[in-house]
Design an enzyme around this catalytic site. Structure first.
Site, PDB file in Angstrom:
ATOM      1  CD  GLU A  57      -3.117  -1.176   2.052  1.00  0.00           C
ATOM      2  OE1 GLU A  57      -3.118  -0.367   2.984  1.00  0.00           O
ATOM      3  OE2 GLU A  57      -4.043  -1.976   1.855  1.00  0.00           O
ATOM      4  CD  GLU A  68      -3.475  -6.286   2.801  1.00  0.00           C
ATOM      5  OE1 GLU A  68      -4.376  -5.560   3.275  1.00  0.00           O
ATOM      6  OE2 GLU A  68      -2.264  -6.064   2.936  1.00  0.00           O
TER       7      GLU A  68
END
Ligand code: AHR
Length: 477
Positions: free
Chosen positions: A173, A289
């Site tokens: 991220e 994820e």
């Protein structure tokens, strides 16, 4: 609904087993107490890893496990987690509640976990707060076989053979907790890191930190600038009932919440297809994820992301796995968040006891599709049914999920060849949307034999109750 498959001779897309990957982060009890109890624990363990959890997870034939984060990956300094445990420094886990991390679970313990589970490793490297040198040294520690400093350090720590690592993630991220970078900047950082990771023990599959949800601009820019240097691009998508600031309760919900969560999960389909339009075919999508995310369970540390898991989570899991199968030609890995005690977990631990969640049983049933040949997969957001039909080891495998909380549905599948009666016919269902397992009632939602099917020649009709998930394995005559 009726489906007809006339010819399977040209089917050549494999449903990668890696689509059923898992993720374990240093987050709450995701590792400590959940998996790692240490060698001196009264809880039965092998080399510090709790046997009840490992035994349960082994039933899923987990293909790959992502570690050590998530967000934590970008603050993890691997050298804190090797060598004699008593000499390892205590650090602070800034990502998840500023709790003390004693580093007793580190690289060698992770590979022991992979060994016990029989799975491959996906190591997420620290790009956010690490250095290129640290990354290069870690790869050497894990995979080098020659007479070099870090390979020798691994030997000194009791591990003479190099570990097998194929999958590496470079940052996590990067657009948020991994450094709040712009896509342009991360593209350069990614290229710099990937330049120096040496391949000592087989080729490395390099995964770049991809977009969140519908950040298509990130995907476009990153691909324009760095695509030739990557094997996979990561996508994260969590299913939410409401908004990030109030994610609703995992158990206490009504039908409107059911629909809202399922719709959020079903957005995975359009997210995948729209990102894939921007990613050249030479790079895979890796959804490393995904899963449900609710408000933390009352009375628990909110930073530990502990949540119950109900029939609703099971429907999300089955639907999402069927969506992944639909795009099996372009998605090579997916990792549900997370394996134990965190978010949409397979296993929850309560002291010495463990609970297997409804999601656990979905993975148990769906493993039949691992590395099978895709014949058909269907998901459309205006249809209550989603399914996958595949072929493996002279069996047809059908998984189907009815997302409706109140309407039954039927699916008739006509297959190219005659088949015998199922060698396995399993279902997961409940009459209650929020049915779940807990310590006192561990078997409220478990897989059962499925019997509401009829066979007619090459066709099989399945009658599904509301919110039912079915997986059948049919031996081909
Ligand atoms: O899975 C929990 C967290 O969600 C991960 O650490 C992070 O990557 C994401 O925001």
């Amino acid at each position: 609904m009726k489906v007809e498959i006339n010819d399977d001779s040209k089917a050549n897309v494999l449903i990668s087993k890696y689509l059923q990957g898992q993720f374990a982060e240093h987050l709450g009890h995701g590792i400590y107490d959940g998996i790692w109890v240490g060698k001196d624990s009264p809880i039965k363990n092998v080399n510090g890893l709790r046997s009840d959890v490992v035994d349960a997870l082994k039933q899923l034939h987990i293909p790959v496990l992502r570690w050590p984060g998530g967000s934590y990956a970008d603050e993890y300094h691997w050298q804190n987690g090797i060598g004699p445990v008593e000499k390892r420094p205590k650090t602070i886990n800034h990502s998840w509640g500023a709790v003390v991390e004693d580093n007793s679970f580190g690289t060698d313990e992770f590979f022991e976990l992979c060994r016990q589970l029989g799975c491959e490793a996906y190591v997420n490297l620290n790009v956010g707060s690490g250095t290129v040198k640290e990354t290069v040294d870690w790869i050497e520690y894990m995979t080098a076989d020659g007479d070099s400093y870090f390979a020798n350090l691994r030997r000194q720590n009791g591990h003479p053979e190099p570990y097998k690592v194929k999958f590496i993630g470079l940052g996590n991220e990067a657009w948020m907790g991994g450094g709040y970078m712009r896509a342009e900047y991360y593209a350069d950082v990614y290229k710099r890191y990937q330049t120096y990771v040496s391949e000592y023990n087989g080729p490395l599959y390099k995964i770049a930190s991809g977009p969140s949800e519908d950040n298509f601009a990130w995907t476009k820019t990153l691909c324009e600038r760095a695509e030739p240097f990557m094997d996979g691009l990561a996508l994260h998508h969590y299913a939410l009932t409401n908004q990030w600031n109030d994610k609703g309760d995992a158990v206490d919900f009504d039908e409107e919440d059911w629909v809202s969560l399922i719709n959020s999960a079903r957005q995975m389909d359009s997210l995948i297809s729209r990102h894939l339009e921007l990613i050249p075919k030479t790079t895979d999508l890796v959804v490393d994820e995904w899963g449900t995310w609710f408000n933390p369970m009352k009375g628990t540390n909110p930073a530990f992301l502990i949540q119950q898991n109900t029939m609703r989570d099971a429907v999300v899991a089955a639907t999402t796995l069927n969506i992944f199968n639909k795009y099996a030609d372009r998605i090579k890995m997916a990792n549900i968040a997370q394996m134990v005690n965190v978010l949409q977990s397979m296993v929850m631990t309560v002291g010495e006891k463990i609970i297997l969640t409804p999601t656990y049983y979905v993975f148990k049933m769906f493993q039949a599709h691992q590395d099978a040949t895709l014949l058909d997969a269907f998901h459309e957001s205006n249809n209550d049914l989603n399914y996958t039909i595949s072929k493996k080891d002279q069996h047809y495998i059908i998984s189907v999920c009815n997302v409706s909380p109140d309407k039954p549905h039927d699916l008739t599948v006509t297959l190219p060849s005659q088949f015998e009666k199922p060698t396995s016919a399993k279902c997961l269902n409940s009459q209650q949307m929020n049915a779940h397992n807990d310590v006192d009632h561990p078997d409220v939602v478990t897989d059962k034999d499925f019997s509401t099917y009829t066979v007619d020649g090459k066709s099989i009709r399945m009658d599904l109750a509301p919110m039912e998930i079915v997986v059948l394995e049919l031996p081909i005559k």
